[in-house]
Design a protein around this motif. Structure first.
Motif, short mmCIF file in Angstrom:
data_model
loop_
_atom_site.label_atom_id
_atom_site.label_comp_id
_atom_site.label_asym_id
_atom_site.label_seq_id
_atom_site.Cartn_x
_atom_site.Cartn_y
_atom_site.Cartn_z
N ALA A 109 0.65 -1.33 0.08
CA ALA A 109 0.14 0.05 0.08
C ALA A 109 0.86 1.31 -0.10
N LYS A 110 1.81 1.04 0.76
CA LYS A 110 2.87 2.44 0.80
C LYS A 110 3.58 2.82 -0.62
N VAL A 111 3.83 1.67 -1.36
CA VAL A 111 4.42 1.89 -2.83
C VAL A 111 3.45 2.43 -3.55
N ARG A 112 2.18 2.00 -3.48
CA ARG A 112 1.25 2.58 -4.36
C ARG A 112 0.75 4.07 -3.78
N GLU A 113 0.65 4.25 -2.46
CA GLU A 113 0.55 5.61 -2.13
C GLU A 113 1.61 6.39 -2.66
N VAL A 114 2.82 6.35 -2.73
CA VAL A 114 4.17 7.02 -3.26
C VAL A 114 3.75 7.21 -4.64
N LEU A 115 3.34 6.04 -5.59
CA LEU A 115 3.18 6.25 -6.99
C LEU A 115 2.26 7.21 -7.39
N THR A 116 1.03 7.03 -6.46
CA THR A 116 -0.32 7.98 -6.72
C THR A 116 0.16 9.55 -6.36
N LEU A 117 1.18 9.66 -5.54
CA LEU A 117 1.41 11.04 -5.08
C LEU A 117 2.23 11.51 -6.17
N PHE A 118 3.41 10.90 -6.72
CA PHE A 118 4.28 11.12 -7.76
C PHE A 118 3.36 11.52 -9.02
N LYS A 119 2.52 10.59 -9.60
CA LYS A 119 1.70 10.89 -10.79
C LYS A 119 1.09 12.17 -10.57
N GLU A 120 0.42 12.37 -9.40
CA GLU A 120 -0.27 13.54 -9.22
C GLU A 120 0.49 14.91 -9.39
N LYS A 121 1.72 14.84 -8.56
CA LYS A 121 2.65 16.00 -8.62
C LYS A 121 3.30 16.32 -9.98
N LEU A 122 3.47 15.17 -10.64
CA LEU A 122 4.18 15.01 -12.26
C LEU A 122 3.28 15.70 -13.20
N PHE A 123 1.95 15.44 -12.89
CA PHE A 123 1.07 16.11 -13.98
C PHE A 123 0.51 17.21 -13.48
N GLU A 124 0.37 17.83 -12.25
CA GLU A 124 0.16 18.94 -11.80
C GLU A 124 1.15 20.02 -12.36
N GLU A 125 2.21 19.58 -12.09
CA GLU A 125 3.56 20.56 -12.68
C GLU A 125 3.85 20.45 -13.82
N MET A 126 3.39 19.43 -14.48
CA MET A 126 3.58 19.14 -15.87
C MET A 126 5.35 19.24 -16.09
N ILE A 127 5.82 18.82 -15.48
CA ILE A 127 7.34 18.37 -15.62
C ILE A 127 7.75 17.40 -16.98
N ILE A 128 8.32 17.91 -17.63
CA ILE A 128 8.46 16.99 -19.07
C ILE A 128 9.92 16.05 -18.73
N THR A 129 9.70 14.68 -18.82
CA THR A 129 10.57 13.85 -18.50
C THR A 129 10.58 12.76 -20.00
N TYR A 130 11.97 12.54 -20.46
CA TYR A 130 11.98 11.76 -21.67
C TYR A 130 11.91 10.24 -21.17
N LYS A 131 11.99 9.91 -20.02
CA LYS A 131 11.64 8.58 -19.55
C LYS A 131 11.65 8.54 -18.05
N PRO A 164 6.90 20.25 -26.59
CA PRO A 164 6.18 20.01 -25.33
C PRO A 164 6.49 21.07 -24.30
N TYR A 165 7.80 21.57 -24.55
CA TYR A 165 8.02 22.80 -23.34
C TYR A 165 7.13 23.90 -23.36
N PHE A 166 6.42 24.16 -24.69
CA PHE A 166 5.52 25.30 -24.84
C PHE A 166 4.40 25.24 -25.23
N SER A 167 3.69 23.94 -25.20
CA SER A 167 2.32 23.41 -25.55
C SER A 167 1.76 22.64 -24.36
N GLY A 168 0.81 23.05 -23.67
CA GLY A 168 0.45 22.33 -22.67
C GLY A 168 -0.19 20.94 -23.22
N TYR A 169 -1.06 21.33 -24.23
CA TYR A 169 -1.57 19.91 -24.82
C TYR A 169 -0.69 18.87 -25.20
N VAL A 170 0.29 19.35 -26.15
CA VAL A 170 1.40 18.33 -26.52
C VAL A 170 2.24 17.73 -25.19
#
Length: 197
Positions: A109-131, A164-170
């Motif tokens: 459950a802890k691993v899933r909790e961390v994964l959920t938080l990471f996804k939430e913050k990654l898409f909220e801040e929309m940080i671009i990652t190549y992988k 993607p650096y300049f287009s939120g949709y992309v």
């Protein structure tokens, strides 16, 4: 004529980690910093693309809670290094990587909790990652009960024109694809089932 600039001396004992095209050292004079060097001779390293991203998206980067701080360059006996925040917990210990958490706690459950938080913050801040890899982000404990996720690698894109650096949709479309690839990796490597979509 000799330069008066004093160079920081780094030795083998200062090595924090080594990857395919990057080596990271502890900063011997500041326990809260590390120094990264590219090992890529043609300068097409992950580090170069991260620095391009940080410059192109400066406002987003400065507001981010996910990304570590970047302090600029430093002259050392090994050449010019790039100084970054070293992620430590409230008690001074190095923070744990997500991969380490998985190995220790499996599909808990802890691993899933961390994964959920990471996804939430990654898409909220929309940080671009190549992988995304499980050892690219850390769980930084702010207290015994509170923590946050810190992204330390895989930032930016390996392209000449990073739309993607300049287009939120992309950016959203691209990051969804990167996230799906990451989940597939977790399934293949660690046997995760029914994980955060």
């Amino acid at each position: 004529m000799k330069s008066d600039t004093k160079k920081l001396i780094l030795t083998e004992k200062d090595i924090l980690g080594r990857g395919t095209n990057k080596i990271v050292y502890y900063h011997p004079e500041d326990k809260n910093k590390c120094i990264k060097f590219s090992l890529d001779a043609d300068d097409k390293s992950d580090l170069r693309y991260e620095l391009i991203y940080r410059k192109a998206c400066r406002d987003k980067v400065e507001k981010s809670t996910l990304l570590t701080k970047y302090f600029g360059t430093l002259e050392t006996n090994l050449g010019t290094g790039h100084v970054f925040e070293l992620v430590r917990d409230f008690d001074g210990k190095l923070s744990e990587t997500f991969e380490s958490l998985i190995i220790r706690e499996k599909n808990s459950a802890k691993v899933r909790e961390v994964l959920t938080l990471f996804k939430e913050k990654l898409f909220e801040e929309m940080i671009i990652t190549y992988k995304i890899f499980p050892d690219n982000f850390m769980i930084q404990r702010l207290s015994e009960q509170e923590y946050r996720i810190r992204l330390i690698d895989g930032i930016g894109m390996h392209v000449l024109v990073p739309v993607p650096y300049f287009s939120g949709y992309v950016a959203m479309r691209r990051q969804k694809r990167v996230w799906e690839e990451f989940l597939k990796q977790l399934q293949d490597k660690f046997g995760f089932q029914d994980i955060v979509g």
